[in-house]
Design a protein around this motif. Structure first.
Motif, PDB file in Angstrom:
ATOM      1  N   UNK A 157      -2.071   3.364  -9.775  1.00  0.00           N
ATOM      2  CA  UNK A 157      -3.059   3.369 -10.845  1.00  0.00           C
ATOM      3  C   UNK A 157      -4.411   2.905 -10.317  1.00  0.00           C
ATOM      4  N   UNK A 158      -5.436   2.991 -11.168  1.00  0.00           N
ATOM      5  CA  UNK A 158      -6.814   2.804 -10.719  1.00  0.00           C
ATOM      6  C   UNK A 158      -7.043   1.460 -10.032  1.00  0.00           C
ATOM      7  N   UNK A 159      -6.563   0.386 -10.631  1.00  0.00           N
ATOM      8  CA  UNK A 159      -6.796  -0.927 -10.047  1.00  0.00           C
ATOM      9  C   UNK A 159      -6.168  -1.075  -8.670  1.00  0.00           C
ATOM     10  N   UNK A 160      -4.992  -0.494  -8.500  1.00  0.00           N
ATOM     11  CA  UNK A 160      -4.303  -0.519  -7.208  1.00  0.00           C
ATOM     12  C   UNK A 160      -5.092   0.287  -6.179  1.00  0.00           C
ATOM     13  N   UNK A 213       0.813  -1.217   0.000  1.00  0.00           N
ATOM     14  CA  UNK A 213       0.000   0.000   0.000  1.00  0.00           C
ATOM     15  C   UNK A 213       0.844   1.263   0.000  1.00  0.00           C
ATOM     16  N   UNK A 214       2.054   1.186   0.590  1.00  0.00           N
ATOM     17  CA  UNK A 214       2.855   2.392   0.723  1.00  0.00           C
ATOM     18  C   UNK A 214       2.032   3.474   1.409  1.00  0.00           C
ATOM     19  N   UNK A 215       2.016   4.659   0.800  1.00  0.00           N
ATOM     20  CA  UNK A 215       1.124   5.712   1.288  1.00  0.00           C
ATOM     21  C   UNK A 215       0.096   6.098   0.218  1.00  0.00           C
ATOM     22  N   UNK A 216      -0.172   5.155  -0.701  1.00  0.00           N
ATOM     23  CA  UNK A 216      -1.096   5.440  -1.797  1.00  0.00           C
ATOM     24  C   UNK A 216      -2.544   5.554  -1.326  1.00  0.00           C
ATOM     25  N   UNK A 261      -2.376  -6.136  -6.695  1.00  0.00           N
ATOM     26  CA  UNK A 261      -2.990  -5.153  -7.584  1.00  0.00           C
ATOM     27  C   UNK A 261      -1.970  -4.149  -8.088  1.00  0.00           C
ATOM     28  N   UNK A 262      -0.970  -3.836  -7.266  1.00  0.00           N
ATOM     29  CA  UNK A 262       0.094  -2.940  -7.709  1.00  0.00           C
ATOM     30  C   UNK A 262       0.949  -3.571  -8.785  1.00  0.00           C
ATOM     31  N   UNK A 310       5.400   1.045  -4.077  1.00  0.00           N
ATOM     32  CA  UNK A 310       5.875   0.515  -5.347  1.00  0.00           C
ATOM     33  C   UNK A 310       6.098   1.615  -6.360  1.00  0.00           C
ATOM     34  N   UNK A 311       6.716   1.220  -7.449  1.00  0.00           N
ATOM     35  CA  UNK A 311       6.993   2.145  -8.550  1.00  0.00           C
ATOM     36  C   UNK A 311       6.752   1.386  -9.853  1.00  0.00           C
ATOM     37  N   UNK A 312       5.911   1.954 -10.714  1.00  0.00           N
ATOM     38  CA  UNK A 312       5.446   1.306 -11.940  1.00  0.00           C
ATOM     39  C   UNK A 312       4.765  -0.018 -11.537  1.00  0.00           C
ATOM     40  N   UNK A 313       5.379  -1.178 -11.782  1.00  0.00           N
ATOM     41  CA  UNK A 313       4.760  -2.455 -11.397  1.00  0.00           C
ATOM     42  C   UNK A 313       5.654  -3.283 -10.473  1.00  0.00           C
ATOM     43  N   UNK A 314       6.571  -2.640  -9.803  1.00  0.00           N
ATOM     44  CA  UNK A 314       7.483  -3.386  -8.950  1.00  0.00           C
ATOM     45  C   UNK A 314       7.912  -2.594  -7.729  1.00  0.00           C
ATOM     46  N   UNK A 315       8.801  -3.187  -6.942  1.00  0.00           N
ATOM     47  CA  UNK A 315       9.358  -2.533  -5.761  1.00  0.00           C
ATOM     48  C   UNK A 315      10.653  -3.235  -5.392  1.00  0.00           C
ATOM     49  N   UNK A 316      11.387  -2.639  -4.506  1.00  0.00           N
ATOM     50  CA  UNK A 316      12.695  -3.164  -4.111  1.00  0.00           C
ATOM     51  C   UNK A 316      13.746  -2.073  -4.121  1.00  0.00           C
ATOM     52  N   UNK A 317      13.450  -0.970  -4.843  1.00  0.00           N
ATOM     53  CA  UNK A 317      14.327   0.187  -4.828  1.00  0.00           C
ATOM     54  C   UNK A 317      13.972   1.129  -3.695  1.00  0.00           C
ATOM     55  N   UNK A 318      14.402   2.376  -3.813  1.00  0.00           N
ATOM     56  CA  UNK A 318      14.146   3.316  -2.716  1.00  0.00           C
ATOM     57  C   UNK A 318      13.659   4.659  -3.241  1.00  0.00           C
ATOM     58  N   UNK A 319      12.795   4.590  -4.254  1.00  0.00           N
ATOM     59  CA  UNK A 319      12.119   5.800  -4.710  1.00  0.00           C
ATOM     60  C   UNK A 319      11.056   6.198  -3.693  1.00  0.00           C
ATOM     61  N   UNK A 320      10.544   7.412  -3.821  1.00  0.00           N
ATOM     62  CA  UNK A 320       9.536   7.888  -2.869  1.00  0.00           C
ATOM     63  C   UNK A 320       8.308   6.985  -2.843  1.00  0.00           C
ATOM     64  N   UNK A 321       7.885   6.530  -4.005  1.00  0.00           N
ATOM     65  CA  UNK A 321       6.709   5.669  -4.060  1.00  0.00           C
ATOM     66  C   UNK A 321       6.914   4.322  -3.404  1.00  0.00           C
TER      67      UNK A 321
END
Length: 226
Positions: A162-165, A16-19, A154-155, A202-213
């Motif tokens: 995005x909408x589905x997420x 979910x992050x902060x979305x 969903x992410x 997450x970012x785009x369709x993945x995660x594991x990095x350290x972007x804000x998202x």
């Protein structure tokens, strides 16, 4: 005001992050309106499930606990030098009811020890898991850990933010509301520390990095004194 809680529950919404700040979450908004919350809590690096759920349940950074998704999926957790919160609670409360309800079952396998009397459950989706959770709440758990996983799926499938997420976050918000109501029905809400957070975004369709998202997550708590 300082307050010692008799019960605690942590609901983790994977991915979910902060979305949730971008979509409708009427239940969480209501639950935490008089509590404390932030959209800027920090996930640990790397922003991956095992590393972050492990950090929450073990009280140690990924560099210390060393868990990865592959490890927790295949190896029971047996590190006596770094006990989980469940094992620590069991040492203090030998007769307490402790429960873990995780859609992502590797948490039950590779982060929470066996043989310490934790009532562990899993299900194929968050909707199926929820009635099991409600049954656990009715037993008045000293500590209940919950992990919902549909939002992360969903992410990955629709793109984070995005909408589905976002629609999935709104759906899971309703499940959070049902758990809160179950604590009311059990008559223990006034003595419960109620927490909702996420392991990562997450970012785009993945995660594991350290972007804000990926790194910023929601953390909220409510209870007496908060």
């Amino acid at each position: 005001m300082n307050h010692t809680y008799q019960y605690a529950v942590l609901i983790g919404i994977d991915g979910m992050g902060n979305f949730n700040r971008l979509t409708d979450t009427p239940c969480m908004d209501k639950i935490f309106e008089n509590g404390a919350y932030t959209y800027d809590a920090l996930s640990l690096d790397p922003t991956i499930s095992a590393q972050n759920w492990g950090a929450m349940l073990l009280g140690a950074s990924p560099a210390v606990h060393g868990l990865t998704n592959s490890i927790v999926s295949s190896h029971p957790y047996t590190n006596d030098a770094l006990p989980s919160v469940f094992k620590r609670l069991r040492a203090v409360y030998p007769d307490a009811y402790l429960a873990a309800c995780n859609h992502w079952n590797p948490i039950n396998i590779g982060i929470i020890e066996d043989g310490i009397g934790v009532d562990k459950h899993t299900a194929s989706n968050d909707e199926e898991l929820t009635p099991i959770i409600l049954d656990c709440v009715a037993k008045k758990p000293k500590y209940l850990f919950i992990q919902f996983d549909d939002v992360d799926g969903a992410g990955h499938g629709n793109g984070y933010g995005n909408e589905g997420h976002l629609q999935c976050i709104t759906r899971i918000d309703r499940l959070v509301g049902s758990i809160y109501e179950a604590y009311k029905q059990a008559g223990i809400l006034d003595e419960t520390l109620f927490i909702v957070t996420a392991d990562h975004g997450g970012w785009i369709r993945g995660h594991g990095g350290y972007t804000d998202g990926e790194k910023y997550v929601y953390f909220a708590a409510t209870g007496k004194g908060i």
